[in-house]
Design a protein around this motif. Sequence first.
Motif, short mmCIF file in Angstrom:
data_model
loop_
_atom_site.label_atom_id
_atom_site.label_comp_id
_atom_site.label_asym_id
_atom_site.label_seq_id
_atom_site.Cartn_x
_atom_site.Cartn_y
_atom_site.Cartn_z
N ASP A 1 0.86 -1.18 0.00
CA ASP A 1 0.00 0.00 0.00
C ASP A 1 0.90 1.23 0.00
N GLY A 2 0.30 2.40 -0.19
CA GLY A 2 1.09 3.62 -0.24
C GLY A 2 0.30 4.79 0.29
N ARG A 3 1.02 5.77 0.78
CA ARG A 3 0.37 7.01 1.22
C ARG A 3 1.31 8.16 0.93
N ALA A 4 0.77 9.37 0.91
CA ALA A 4 1.59 10.56 0.69
C ALA A 4 1.44 11.49 1.89
N VAL A 5 2.54 12.05 2.31
CA VAL A 5 2.52 13.01 3.42
C VAL A 5 3.38 14.20 3.02
N CYS A 6 2.89 15.39 3.33
CA CYS A 6 3.65 16.62 3.04
C CYS A 6 4.36 17.11 4.30
N TYR A 7 5.61 17.51 4.14
CA TYR A 7 6.34 18.14 5.24
C TYR A 7 6.80 19.52 4.80
N PRO A 8 6.38 20.55 5.55
CA PRO A 8 6.58 21.92 5.08
C PRO A 8 7.99 22.47 5.26
N SER A 9 8.84 21.79 6.01
CA SER A 9 10.18 22.35 6.28
C SER A 9 11.21 21.25 6.29
#
Lengths: 268, 268, 268, 268
Positions: B128-136
């Motif tokens: 399975d896969g997921r996406a996560v954003c990290y702002p810094s």
Amino acid sequence: MAKSKWEYVKGFEQEEILLPGCWIVIRLDGHSFTRFAKGHDFVKPNDVQALALMDHAAQQVMKEFGDIRMAFGESDEMSFILNKASTLYGRRKSKLISLIVSCFTAHYIHSWGSFFPTKQLQHLPIFDGRAVCYPSDRTLRDYLSWRQADTHINNQYNTCFWSLVKSGLTGAEAQDTLKHTQADFKNELLHSKFGINYSKLDPRLRKGSIIIRQGKRKADEAGQPTQADCLAADSVVVVAPAASKGLEVLHVDLIQEGFWTSHPEILR
Amino acid sequence: MAKSKWEYVKGFEQEEILLPGCWIVIRLDGHSFTRFAKGHDFVKPNDVQALALMDHAAQQVMKEFGDIRMAFGESDEMSFILNKASTLYGRRKSKLISLIVSCFTAHYIHSWGSFFPTKQLQHLPIFDGRAVCYPSDRTLRDYLSWRQADTHINNQYNTCFWSLVKSGLTGAEAQDTLKHTQADFKNELLHSKFGINYSKLDPRLRKGSIIIRQGKRKADEAGQPTQADCLAADSVVVVAPAASKGLEVLHVDLIQEGFWTSHPEILR
Amino acid sequence: MAKSKWEYVKGFEQEEILLPGCWIVIRLDGHSFTRFAKGHDFVKPNDVQALALMDHAAQQVMKEFGDIRMAFGESDEMSFILNKASTLYGRRKSKLISLIVSCFTAHYIHSWGSFFPTKQLQHLPIFDGRAVCYPSDRTLRDYLSWRQADTHINNQYNTCFWSLVKSGLTGAEAQDTLKHTQADFKNELLHSKFGINYSKLDPRLRKGSIIIRQGKRKADEAGQPTQADCLAADSVVVVAPAASKGLEVLHVDLIQEGFWTSHPEILR
Amino acid sequence: MAKSKWEYVKGFEQEEILLPGCWIVIRLDGHSFTRFAKGHDFVKPNDVQALALMDHAAQQVMKEFGDIRMAFGESDEMSFILNKASTLYGRRKSKLISLIVSCFTAHYIHSWGSFFPTKQLQHLPIFDGRAVCYPSDRTLRDYLSWRQADTHINNQYNTCFWSLVKSGLTGAEAQDTLKHTQADFKNELLHSKFGINYSKLDPRLRKGSIIIRQGKRKADEAGQPTQADCLAADSVVVVAPAASKGLEVLHVDLIQEGFWTSHPEILR
């Protein structure tokens, strides 16, 4: 397990839940398949073995995920329809898309040799995926009608195009000949110039592949499932191999009412 | 191409765009890998060949998608870090997740035989896969620190657990022995009872796999890339095979500053 | 409280969380304000009382929600900047947008009579709102620069347009005169034809309104807050009324470094 | 208008579109209304004037936004139901929530003096809002049933609680008395101890407020709209004031079929 001070980063995950009560369509598309088809000498306009491999991979996905009610495939795309009441993986969008894409890719590659015993994979095929919610039976059926109409439109165009090319035209000339023409013109072209009766072409090419579960039917029908299907339209039923017991692949019209009257279990 | 009256259903697609300017992490996890590992006799607590196959598949993904700056893998999971300025596929979430999962699965299965020449696939692995954003940069580094700390915590526990089981305890007894114990206790247990110096174990198991691009370095460093890495920590560099030219796999500490000072190109 | 059998419908709520670690901008815009301005005889091109009412309502919002670091207003729009570390209402998007829009609307209407003592509300002004995340100080500052540049561009255009209309041109003629003209042309037009030195116009009109908190400064500065601000640019400070103690409204340049050097507490 | 180099920041906006084909519920809730009610001496357990003001504000919202099919209110909350085929503002979530919240707040405050002529606003009431999609008539009706059942449950509890408090108990004692009790116990308590026949209480308190459009009915019914409504249940129809021509407020049961049979236009 001990937790680390960095665990706060888990809070950045934003999981989207697909709206409850809606039909879920997970549609897969081959990535750069024009190049893939060329690299593996796919027959033009349609490579029946390649289509059969698509159907095979879809059946394996349906065996893995019981909440899939049906699949519809054409060319290098495949749509899976999940039960609107499904709570599979909490209806998490990323989870559902990724698992189905992964499972499909796995089987496509693993079964390549069975469908193309004399061709080595030159590079690996990959697929993208998306999820769409449809809130009613009507909108879901319209989605499927859209894809089946697309199958016909593309197949008719491609049959004309490749007939012209095989008759000696360049790609650009063939494109020019077909520009802005209607369905009638194309049928007439196929018939008069190439002796092709479009409506007699393999239904697989004109209707795409519908994969449904036999198991949902009454026991006494199970022995001759294809009979009922034939009533729906000009179907040709490919009996699924042993590995896909309980699933059948149809190439019939699903735009008219007939299909849905014959298969009430799909939308139930 | 002609449009059909059903085309309105396209309007139900809701495409999520990953916030611009953020690092994108796409993390893959093996689905039901406990069962998969058992079914394929993976060595316990760690199967180095299986880990190497994970790294291999990740390298192929990085060759396919140039915007991936690095990957970090442990056990049956792999995180890919996309450049925060990337506009790949318009940063469409479903597209990025699905293509990366599909590509990874494809290579994992296709290369299985090279890593396990004597084992047939009994059933197909999926991810399975997921996406996560990290702002810094800080939050991205904390994400990676979280995963590397997790690698250590899991490995230490599993090493103890399987040592106890191999010494004759049942799984439940081993679990009881380790319940609520701290790192020190586990290290001492390994040392005194099983003669294992935890800090001397294969760094791959303790640190996980970091995959980066060599090409980003200055030409004069390229000849001896591993030297610089060794400064960072207790690294063991596995030189990538020819197929993965331009990529290297490190098993070093990335929690401390050293790694990032040695590899400024990753976050640039 | 007892639960009813219909409570399952709560499961259809899909709450979006604004990405942690990002600056949150909540921007409000007047709805159909061209009509509202006309219906209430706003002075053209700028109604200073109407702008002051916008600023007043924004200050009340900032008193209610302490996590707002600053606001920027022009014309009928107002942007509120929430602290990037804010956890207000769990960063729930709908909650934050709706509460801030509601609070702003409430004060705009409640204070109408204080700013327009001789005008009755003919119909009620309403505002829409949206939330945008900015992952870095740079992107947040660029957002604010974008709005301030917009203030200038609109004000310069409107000043020209209404000067031409007051001099006898029709709206269409004025529009034609200004079509495709550059800033220089407009400044020259104002100067030569109407004797207006654009750079001497009220800074409120050219720079918009910046609302910040005094309380964040060192005690010894608090006595003469406007002095420090004046260093930043061509500021005119409107001392906030008693009701807005602790807040100040500036009309200064925020595009250059100076403003941010003078107000390090905003981005801290 | 000229564009600035900062305009790229617009690309960070992520607009959510509410799924087509679904009923849209926008639900508003009073923010800190316990404090607001106390600060403005609302009658306990129910302040009929405050409820009437809620209904009034809701009617103004329905006059502004024609796509709202009905509203349901109780206490300090109000749900607006938008037509499932509505394309208002492209079904943009933030836009719809913010405009409706803003409009409601505006009218609540502007009309305060008409409903409470002798009370000054001590501080301003504000409301939050959220949007929820319901894919079918069934789920929408269940949503409304949920809210109406909640109205009853809360009202019954509050009627008991305040009767006990007025009879001399402390709040804590009243709470203890009611803890874990069922509907029957509460009805009996009201009847035997306080002589209150719960089913004879003002339907507004027991059923909440349903606001619908008269205009949707056939012309010949328009003269006596309340007759038809009365058939549905124990209705009390408050004839809307002139300002709300075309809207009516009902306090009737909407859980049973009767209401929907009498008002087929709502779900049409």
